[in-house]
Design an enzyme around this catalytic site. Structure first.
Site, short mmCIF file in Angstrom:
data_model
loop_
_atom_site.label_atom_id
_atom_site.label_comp_id
_atom_site.label_asym_id
_atom_site.label_seq_id
_atom_site.Cartn_x
_atom_site.Cartn_y
_atom_site.Cartn_z
N ASP A 305 -6.72 -1.94 -7.01
CA ASP A 305 -6.91 -1.37 -8.34
C ASP A 305 -6.25 -2.28 -9.35
O ASP A 305 -5.35 -3.02 -9.01
CB ASP A 305 -6.19 -0.01 -8.43
CG ASP A 305 -6.96 1.08 -7.75
OD1 ASP A 305 -8.17 0.89 -7.53
OD2 ASP A 305 -6.35 2.12 -7.44
N ASP A 592 -5.94 5.70 -5.58
CA ASP A 592 -4.98 6.73 -5.96
C ASP A 592 -5.62 8.11 -6.08
O ASP A 592 -5.05 9.11 -5.68
CB ASP A 592 -4.23 6.35 -7.24
CG ASP A 592 -5.15 5.79 -8.32
OD1 ASP A 592 -6.37 5.97 -8.19
OD2 ASP A 592 -4.65 5.19 -9.28
N ASP A 596 -11.05 8.49 -4.08
CA ASP A 596 -10.87 7.21 -3.40
C ASP A 596 -10.72 7.38 -1.89
O ASP A 596 -10.85 6.43 -1.14
CB ASP A 596 -9.62 6.49 -3.93
CG ASP A 596 -9.80 6.01 -5.35
OD1 ASP A 596 -10.96 5.89 -5.78
OD2 ASP A 596 -8.79 5.77 -6.04
N ASN A 658 9.11 -15.07 33.72
CA ASN A 658 8.86 -14.31 34.93
C ASN A 658 8.03 -15.11 35.92
O ASN A 658 8.28 -15.08 37.13
CB ASN A 658 8.15 -12.99 34.60
CG ASN A 658 9.11 -12.02 33.94
OD1 ASN A 658 10.28 -12.34 33.74
ND2 ASN A 658 8.62 -10.85 33.58
N GLU A 661 10.30 -17.42 37.69
CA GLU A 661 11.10 -16.76 38.73
C GLU A 661 10.28 -16.57 40.00
O GLU A 661 10.71 -16.89 41.12
CB GLU A 661 11.60 -15.40 38.23
CG GLU A 661 12.69 -15.52 37.15
CD GLU A 661 12.86 -14.26 36.33
OE1 GLU A 661 12.45 -13.17 36.80
OE2 GLU A 661 13.40 -14.35 35.21
N ASN A 686 17.34 -11.73 35.81
CA ASN A 686 16.56 -10.79 35.01
C ASN A 686 17.42 -10.19 33.91
O ASN A 686 17.02 -10.11 32.75
CB ASN A 686 16.05 -9.68 35.95
CG ASN A 686 15.06 -8.78 35.25
OD1 ASN A 686 14.20 -9.26 34.53
ND2 ASN A 686 15.19 -7.49 35.46
P1 ATP Z 1 -8.04 1.02 -12.12
O1 ATP Z 1 -9.12 1.31 -11.13
O2 ATP Z 1 -7.86 -0.38 -12.44
O3 ATP Z 1 -6.77 1.73 -11.83
P2 ATP Z 1 -8.52 3.07 -13.77
O4 ATP Z 1 -8.50 3.88 -12.54
O5 ATP Z 1 -7.42 3.23 -14.74
O6 ATP Z 1 -8.63 1.59 -13.45
P3 ATP Z 1 -10.21 4.82 -14.87
O7 ATP Z 1 -9.03 5.66 -14.90
O8 ATP Z 1 -11.40 5.19 -14.08
O9 ATP Z 1 -9.84 3.37 -14.47
O10 ATP Z 1 -10.60 4.59 -16.38
C1 ATP Z 1 -11.80 3.96 -16.70
C2 ATP Z 1 -12.06 4.12 -18.18
O11 ATP Z 1 -12.06 5.50 -18.54
C3 ATP Z 1 -11.03 3.48 -19.07
O12 ATP Z 1 -11.37 2.14 -19.35
C4 ATP Z 1 -11.09 4.31 -20.31
O13 ATP Z 1 -12.09 3.86 -21.18
C5 ATP Z 1 -11.48 5.68 -19.80
N1 ATP Z 1 -10.31 6.53 -19.66
C6 ATP Z 1 -9.21 6.29 -18.93
N2 ATP Z 1 -8.33 7.29 -19.02
C7 ATP Z 1 -8.89 8.21 -19.82
C8 ATP Z 1 -8.49 9.50 -20.29
N3 ATP Z 1 -7.34 10.04 -19.95
N4 ATP Z 1 -9.32 10.16 -21.11
C9 ATP Z 1 -10.51 9.63 -21.45
N5 ATP Z 1 -10.93 8.44 -21.04
C10 ATP Z 1 -10.15 7.72 -20.23
#
Ligand code: ATP
Length: 850
Positions: A305, A592, A596, A658, A661, A686
């Site tokens: 990530d 995370d 995933d 071994n 031996e 041993n």
């Molecule tokens: P990575 O995979 O590198 O960890 P990420 O998991 O942070 O990235 P996402 O969380 O899926 O990626 O976010 C992708 C996009 O969604 C961001 O670029 C942003 O534009 C939008 N985004 C992220 N967080 C929020 C939020 N809390 N509310 C609304 N839009 C969001």
């Protein structure tokens, strides 16, 4: 949004302690642990050892009692060594389990605390979000779109909706997982009293499955046992046929079997793996499944990530697009931003603790979102009064597939819908744009212009978020996130981790491809990937949309080149893993969120985030990064390689010794020589060489060029790359040299006891020299820094002292039938034990120079 009044609803720590005392811990009953005594007894659970003990007792009754007692003492000392090894393994495995224990977010003393779930008690209020495992039985007192997977209890894989307002549908059970939404959960039943407690065995523990290597060694061990037994039998029978004493020959055969059978092999592998696991933990990688350690060393692709792993996850809004232009926040202030601010602050899932004075302490949440609050507010009271103007009545939480989040808030009786999310997705949903407080049509031309701003901002490595809203009269329209009024865009910087640059370089030198997978915009991703040297050109980037447009086989072709996957959804990750695997790679993949988990399971090494990861991903993973840091993955891979190398080292050492031996005794029988060693002496060899030095090899530090080698192939045999040849050649030479020193003694007319002492010393010393050679497969003994492994030096010293005392302490001379050696005789021993190592080292030195 959890307000302060709810925060105060939790128990006080004092009350919680009282209740824990009264109701006990929130834990399911453990399986019984193996006691130390049991482990000790299990050391004797070995057929050959029993035969030896029986043979010794019989020979003690009819023959030499002192010999019999010595043999028994040696057997017990050996078992103690084995016991220490195994006990240590058991302990470190247990410690691992404790570390992997689940935690939960609970409200106590008016603040959010993360505690080990066993300290949860009745009446506690727990904050639950998508991906969390419910830590006890209870009911939701607040819920927003909560869906729970209860398949563990019901077998029904369809998610169950929970509603705090509906008494029939608000209960939650320990062990089930929240797959969507968030809420507050009040605990009313813990530990064995829960539904899960009634079926406690279903709860997953750390898997203690044997690693593939362990299994292979187990079966190899069985083959070796047979070979050894056959040779020992030949030695015994031929000895008896030549008129030697039957009990003496029988005892000799069995002693040889005990010495030569590498019964400790599989156990030492486990020790090496377990010790490696604790070293990895020191480097912040928590291994959940032992076999993963082995696979780690083969990793050829690391899919990571971006946010938080390659970057610091410390977001600051740098630029804003508003009212038709870009503002650089370092240099200028925003104009006409009230609606924009309301959107970003109300449509935000940060938690607040308004009792705290500092913003940094009062504000908790996702860095993307805290950055938005920090952009507008510097003081807690101002934020508090702003927050009190609005009440959330409905929300659709952010999820990384939609990449958007929406809320409806009630501001003094007037309801407004606010939406924020990935800009490209938002633009299509907007019909109007607000500029300088005037609503204008969001024309095609204007959208194009805004898109250009997005491209420009994201190329500067900024993570972009768009804000939009909908007027009161439109809120009730059929689709919440349509017909929106566009407000503006924020661009946040999330600095790359400094140590990631080095880690990426290390990967490349080690023949491992680092790959970035992110939900962010392709330009943002590319800018950061370039900084980290993950990729250099645009054609190495592939977006989620492009992934969807290609077939699996096309994707397999593309992954050979692509190093950055941008704007991906969790579902794409699965296809990416498969494509890499199909093209022959061993894939490590981080994750995370709940979504995933499938990709993590599918990868060869699933890696969950310790800080930001959800319980579900952690459970699917084979390793957890305690610090969410990319460089920790690389460190873990390095450890994986070290461990594998060390396993090869002591296998090489143990087996060639071994073999030496066995051959000594076998060749002597073939050449009609007297036995070069007595049964007690064989057991002594041993004891002196097999135990401590082999264990010390298991903790050998890495060779300096370990991360400059290509990853090994997954199915590769532990004996690959010439190890078998090395073992056979060296084992034979050790045997021959031992026998030669014995024959030289006889040639000079020394008595049998002296000749045997020569053989004993040569055999022990050549093994103790060989142990240093085993520290490297590529470098000669002259190039190895001796004291980088003090354990080994210590172990060898102990063995040398042991042998010297056997030679020079009168009482021990009697017990082991040895004689003190003269200087000339010591020189004979030194010559025969050192000559091969010397020649071999010179050869390696010349080979490495030219
Ligand atoms: P990575 O995979 O590198 O960890 P990420 O998991 O942070 O990235 P996402 O969380 O899926 O990626 O976010 C992708 C996009 O969604 C961001 O670029 C942003 O534009 C939008 N985004 C992220 N967080 C929020 C939020 N809390 N509310 C609304 N839009 C969001």
């Amino acid at each position: 949004m959890i307000q302060e009044k709810e925060l105060t609803a939790g128990l006080s720590t004092k009350e919680a302690e009282k209740r824990i005392e009264k109701f006990g811990f929130n834990e399911l009953q453990h399986h019984k642990k193996a006691s130390a005594f049991k482990i000790f007894l299990s050391q004797f659970n070995n057929f050959i050892v029993w035969v030896l003990i029986a043979a010794t007792i019989i020979s003690g009754i009819i023959g030499d009692r002192a010999d019999a007692i010595t043999i028994l003492i040696i057997v017990v000392i050996n078992s103690i060594l084995g016991f220490i090894q195994e006990f240590k393994t058991e302990k470190s495995l247990e410690a691992l389990k404790d570390l992997a224990a689940p935690t939960c977010k609970v409200l106590r003393d008016s603040s959010i605390q993360i505690i080990n779930s066993i300290y949860l008690t009745i009446g506690d209020v727990v904050i639950l979000e998508a991906g969390d495992r419910i830590p006890a039985d209870g009911f939701f007192i607040e819920s927003s779109g909560i869906v729970v997977d209860e398949s563990l209890l019901t077998g029904e894989s369809v998610g169950v909706n929970k509603d705090s307002k509906n008494k029939k549908a608000n209960s939650g059970f320990m062990g089930t997982t929240v797959v969507k939404g968030k809420g507050l959960f009040k605990v009313d039943c813990i530990g064995m009293k829960t539904e899960m407690g009634k079926i406690a065995d279903l709860i997953q523990n750390i898997e203690e499955e044997k690693s593939p290597l362990n299994k292979k060694l187990d079966s190899l061990g069985k083959i070796l046992v047979v070979i050894c037994l056959v040779i020992c039998a030949i030695v015994t029978i031929m000895g008896i046929m030549r008129g030697n004493d039957i009990t003496e020959m029988f005892l000799l055969g069995v002693s040889l079997a005990v010495a030569a059978i590498p019964e400790g092999l599989a156990a030492i592998v486990t020790v090496a793996l377990a010790l490696g696991v604790s070293r990895m933990l020191k480097r912040n990688a928590l291994v959940r499944k032992l076999p993963a350690v082995e696979t780690l060393g083969c990793t050829s692709v690391i899919c990571s990530d971006k946010t938080g792993t390659l970057t610091q996850n410390k977001m600051t809004v740098k630029e804003v697009y508003l009212n038709g232009r870009i503002y650089e926040l370092d240099k200028e202030k925003l104009n006409d931003y009230t609606k924009f601010m309301k959107c970003l602050v109300y449509c935000n899932d940060c938690n607040y603790d308004f009792t705290k004075k500092k913003m940094s302490e009062a504000l908790h949440g996702d860095p993307t979102e805290t950055a938005l609050i920090n952009m507008f507010f510097k003081e807690v009271p101002v934020l508090e009064s702003f927050q009190s103007n609005a009440n959330r009545v409905f929300d659709i939480p952010f999820d990384s597939t939609r990449k958007m989040m929406s809320v409806i808030v009630n501001e003094g009786g007037k309801e407004t819908c606010y939406v924020k999310g990935a800009p490209e997705r938002m633009i299509d949903k907007c019909e109007f744009i607000l500029e300088n407080n005037k609503i204008k049509p969001f024309t095609y031309q204007k959208k194009k212009q805004v898109s250009q701003f997005i491209t420009a901002m994201s190329s500067r490595a900024l993570r972009c978020l768009a804000a939009a809203y909908k007027e009161e009269n439109l809120v009730k329209s059929e689709k919440l996130e349509n017909n929106l009024i566009f407000l503006g865009i924020t661009g946040s910087i999330d600095p790359p981790r400094k140590e990631a640059v080095d880690a990426v370089l290390k990967c490349k030198l080690a023949g491992i491809k680092p790959v970035m997978i992110t939900g962010d915009h392709q330009n943002t991703a590319l800018a950061i990937a370039k900084y980290l040297n993950i990729c250099s050109t645009e054609d190495q980037v592939m977006t989620g949309q492009q992934i969807e447009a290609v077939s699996d086989s096309e994707l397999e072709k593309r992954v050979k080149k692509v190093r950055v996957f941008a704007r991906v959804s969790p579902s794409h990750k699965l296809r990416i893993v498969r494509a890499f695997k199909k093209t022959g790679n061993i894939v490590a993949m981080t994750g995370d969120g709940v979504n995933d988990a499938p990709a993590i399971k599918e990868s060869d090494i699933g890696i969950a985030m310790g800080i930001s990861g959800t319980d579900v991903t952690k459970e699917a993973s084979s390793m957890i990064l305690m610090d969410d840091n990319f460089s920790t993955i690389v460190a873990a891979v390095e450890e994986g390689r070290i461990i594998y190398d060390n396993i090869r080292k002591f296998i090489r050492y143990l087996l060639s010794c071994n073999l030496g031996e066995v051959l000594t005794m076998f060749l002597a029988t073939l050449f009609y020589l007297p036995n070069p060693l007595s049964p007690i002496q064989i057991l002594l060899v041993n004891l002196a060489t097999d135990g401590l030095p082999a264990i010390a090899l298991g903790v050998d530090p890495a060779e300096s060029d370990i991360m400059r080698q290509q990853p090994r192939e997954k199915g590769e045999s532990i004996f690959a790359r010439g190890l078998v040849e090395k073992i056979i050649v060296r084992g034979t030479l050790i045997g021959l040299c031992t026998l030669l020193s014995f024959m030289v003694g006889r040639y000079y007319g020394m008595n049998l006891e002296t000749c045997r002492t020569l053989a004993l010393c040569t055999l022990v010393m050549s093994q103790l020299i060989h142990v240093f050679e085993c520290r490297s497969e590529r470098h000669s003994i002259f190039e190895i820094k001796l004291f980088t492994n003090p354990w080994l030096v210590g172990a060898v010293l102990i063995s040398v002292i042991l042998i010297c005392s056997v030679l020079y302490v009168p009482f021990l001379q009697q017990v082991f039938h040895t004689v003190p050696l003269s200087v000339k005789q010591v020189l004979i021993v030194m010559f025969f034990s050192g000559i091969i190592a010397f020649i071999n080292s010179v050869y390696l030195l010349i080979k490495s120079k030219y």
